[in-house]
Design a protein around this motif. Structure first.
Motif, short mmCIF file in Angstrom:
data_model
loop_
_atom_site.label_atom_id
_atom_site.label_comp_id
_atom_site.label_asym_id
_atom_site.label_seq_id
_atom_site.Cartn_x
_atom_site.Cartn_y
_atom_site.Cartn_z
N GLU A 1 -5.31 128.19 77.36
CA GLU A 1 -4.14 127.94 76.51
C GLU A 1 -3.87 126.44 76.39
O GLU A 1 -3.60 125.93 75.31
CB GLU A 1 -2.91 128.66 77.09
CG GLU A 1 -1.64 128.55 76.26
CD GLU A 1 -1.84 129.03 74.84
OE1 GLU A 1 -2.61 129.98 74.62
OE2 GLU A 1 -1.25 128.44 73.93
N ARG A 2 -3.98 125.73 77.56
CA ARG A 2 -3.78 124.28 77.51
C ARG A 2 -4.83 123.61 76.64
O ARG A 2 -4.52 122.71 75.88
CB ARG A 2 -3.83 123.70 78.93
CG ARG A 2 -2.55 123.95 79.74
CD ARG A 2 -2.49 123.06 80.97
NE ARG A 2 -3.63 123.26 81.89
CZ ARG A 2 -3.69 124.19 82.82
NH1 ARG A 2 -2.68 125.04 83.00
NH2 ARG A 2 -4.75 124.29 83.61
N ALA A 3 -6.10 124.06 76.73
CA ALA A 3 -7.16 123.48 75.90
C ALA A 3 -6.85 123.70 74.42
O ALA A 3 -6.99 122.80 73.60
CB ALA A 3 -8.50 124.10 76.28
N ARG A 4 -6.41 124.95 74.09
CA ARG A 4 -6.06 125.22 72.68
C ARG A 4 -4.90 124.34 72.23
O ARG A 4 -4.89 123.82 71.12
CB ARG A 4 -5.70 126.70 72.50
CG ARG A 4 -6.94 127.61 72.43
CD ARG A 4 -6.56 129.00 71.92
NE ARG A 4 -5.68 129.74 72.82
CZ ARG A 4 -6.13 130.53 73.81
NH1 ARG A 4 -7.42 130.67 74.03
NH2 ARG A 4 -5.27 131.17 74.59
N GLU A 5 -3.95 124.13 73.13
CA GLU A 5 -2.79 123.29 72.78
C GLU A 5 -3.23 121.86 72.46
O GLU A 5 -2.80 121.27 71.48
CB GLU A 5 -1.79 123.29 73.96
CG GLU A 5 -0.47 122.62 73.67
CD GLU A 5 0.28 123.29 72.53
OE1 GLU A 5 0.14 124.50 72.37
OE2 GLU A 5 0.98 122.58 71.78
N ARG A 6 -4.14 121.32 73.34
CA ARG A 6 -4.64 119.97 73.07
C ARG A 6 -5.39 119.92 71.76
O ARG A 6 -5.28 118.96 71.01
CB ARG A 6 -5.56 119.54 74.22
CG ARG A 6 -4.80 119.05 75.46
CD ARG A 6 -5.72 118.33 76.43
NE ARG A 6 -6.84 119.17 76.89
CZ ARG A 6 -6.77 120.03 77.91
NH1 ARG A 6 -5.65 120.14 78.61
NH2 ARG A 6 -7.82 120.77 78.25
N GLU A 7 -6.20 120.95 71.47
CA GLU A 7 -6.95 120.96 70.22
C GLU A 7 -6.01 120.94 69.03
O GLU A 7 -6.23 120.24 68.05
CB GLU A 7 -7.85 122.20 70.19
CG GLU A 7 -8.93 122.19 69.13
CD GLU A 7 -9.81 120.97 69.22
OE1 GLU A 7 -10.11 120.51 70.33
OE2 GLU A 7 -10.17 120.44 68.17
N ARG A 8 -4.93 121.74 69.14
CA ARG A 8 -3.94 121.75 68.03
C ARG A 8 -3.30 120.40 67.85
O ARG A 8 -3.08 119.93 66.76
CB ARG A 8 -2.88 122.83 68.28
CG ARG A 8 -3.34 124.25 67.95
CD ARG A 8 -2.16 125.20 67.86
NE ARG A 8 -1.46 125.40 69.11
CZ ARG A 8 -1.84 126.30 70.02
NH1 ARG A 8 -2.87 127.09 69.83
NH2 ARG A 8 -1.17 126.43 71.15
N GLU A 9 -2.96 119.73 68.98
CA GLU A 9 -2.34 118.41 68.89
C GLU A 9 -3.25 117.43 68.19
O GLU A 9 -2.83 116.62 67.39
CB GLU A 9 -1.99 117.90 70.28
CG GLU A 9 -0.75 118.58 70.87
CD GLU A 9 -0.55 118.18 72.32
OE1 GLU A 9 0.39 118.73 72.91
OE2 GLU A 9 -1.31 117.37 72.85
N ARG A 10 -4.58 117.50 68.51
CA ARG A 10 -5.50 116.60 67.83
C ARG A 10 -5.58 116.91 66.36
O ARG A 10 -5.71 116.05 65.55
CB ARG A 10 -6.89 116.71 68.45
CG ARG A 10 -6.99 115.94 69.80
CD ARG A 10 -8.44 115.60 70.11
NE ARG A 10 -9.20 116.79 70.45
CZ ARG A 10 -9.26 117.32 71.67
NH1 ARG A 10 -8.64 116.76 72.65
NH2 ARG A 10 -9.96 118.41 71.94
#
Length: 190
Positions: free
Chosen positions: A181-190
């Protein structure tokens, strides 16, 4: 003689008029030359203005080209920096995954050590019980009863271990899900 003199004067006047006409033509020719020089100068000034405009256009094209190339270079550099940052983030994520795996390995090792300690404790308990049994000379019936009790204890212990294993797996699953979930969150932020 008078008539002759008149004719002579007439010829002179005619000559004078012819000379005047010639001077007038000469002045016109001079004026025409002057006009031509002025036109030539005007043409030269016009050409110079056109050349100046052409130079300005060329300079403007060059300036825009340099701006465009500078911007493209900046964008390429920014993209390379972004890619480097993404690679650093991937490396950090891989390191975090390795650390999680190492922690799981250490936890399994600790669990095995606890199990070995429990086994040693059970062994000591059995030894104590045997010693007491020899000392007290208890009957085989009570020995069988204790054996059944030990079996029940072992069953309870195995049940507790199965429950612990289920809890540990559930914890690992949750940690994996939150990491994703954290990885997906970072991807969305980018």
């Amino acid at each position: 003689r008078e008539r002759e003199s008149e004719r002579t004067r007439e010829r002179e006047r005619e000559n004078e008029r012819e000379n005047e006409r010639e001077r007038e033509r000469e002045r016109e020719r001079e004026q025409e030359k002057e006009n031509e020089r002025e036109r030539e100068n005007e043409r030269e000034r016009t050409s110079e203005r056109e050349r100046e405009r052409a130079r300005e256009k060329e300079n403007e094209r060059e300036r825009k080209k340099r701006e465009r190339e500078g911007k493209q270079k900046q964008e390429r550099e920014q993209e390379r920096e972004n890619e480097r940052e993404r690679e650093r983030e991937r490396a950090r994520e891989r390191e975090r995954a390795r650390e999680r795996e190492r922690e799981r390995t250490r936890e399994r090792e600790r669990e095995r050590e606890r199990e070995r300690e429990r086994e040693r404790e059970r062994e000591r308990e059995r030894a104590r019980e045997k010693k007491q049994e020899r000392e007290r000379g208890k009957t085989k019936t009570r020995e069988r009863e204790r054996e059944r009790a030990r079996e029940r204890e072992n069953e309870r212990e195995r049940k507790r271990e199965r429950e612990n294993e289920r809890e540990r797996k559930r914890g690992e699953r949750k940690r994996g899900e939150s990491a994703r979930e954290r990885a997906r969150e970072r991807e969305r932020e980018r």
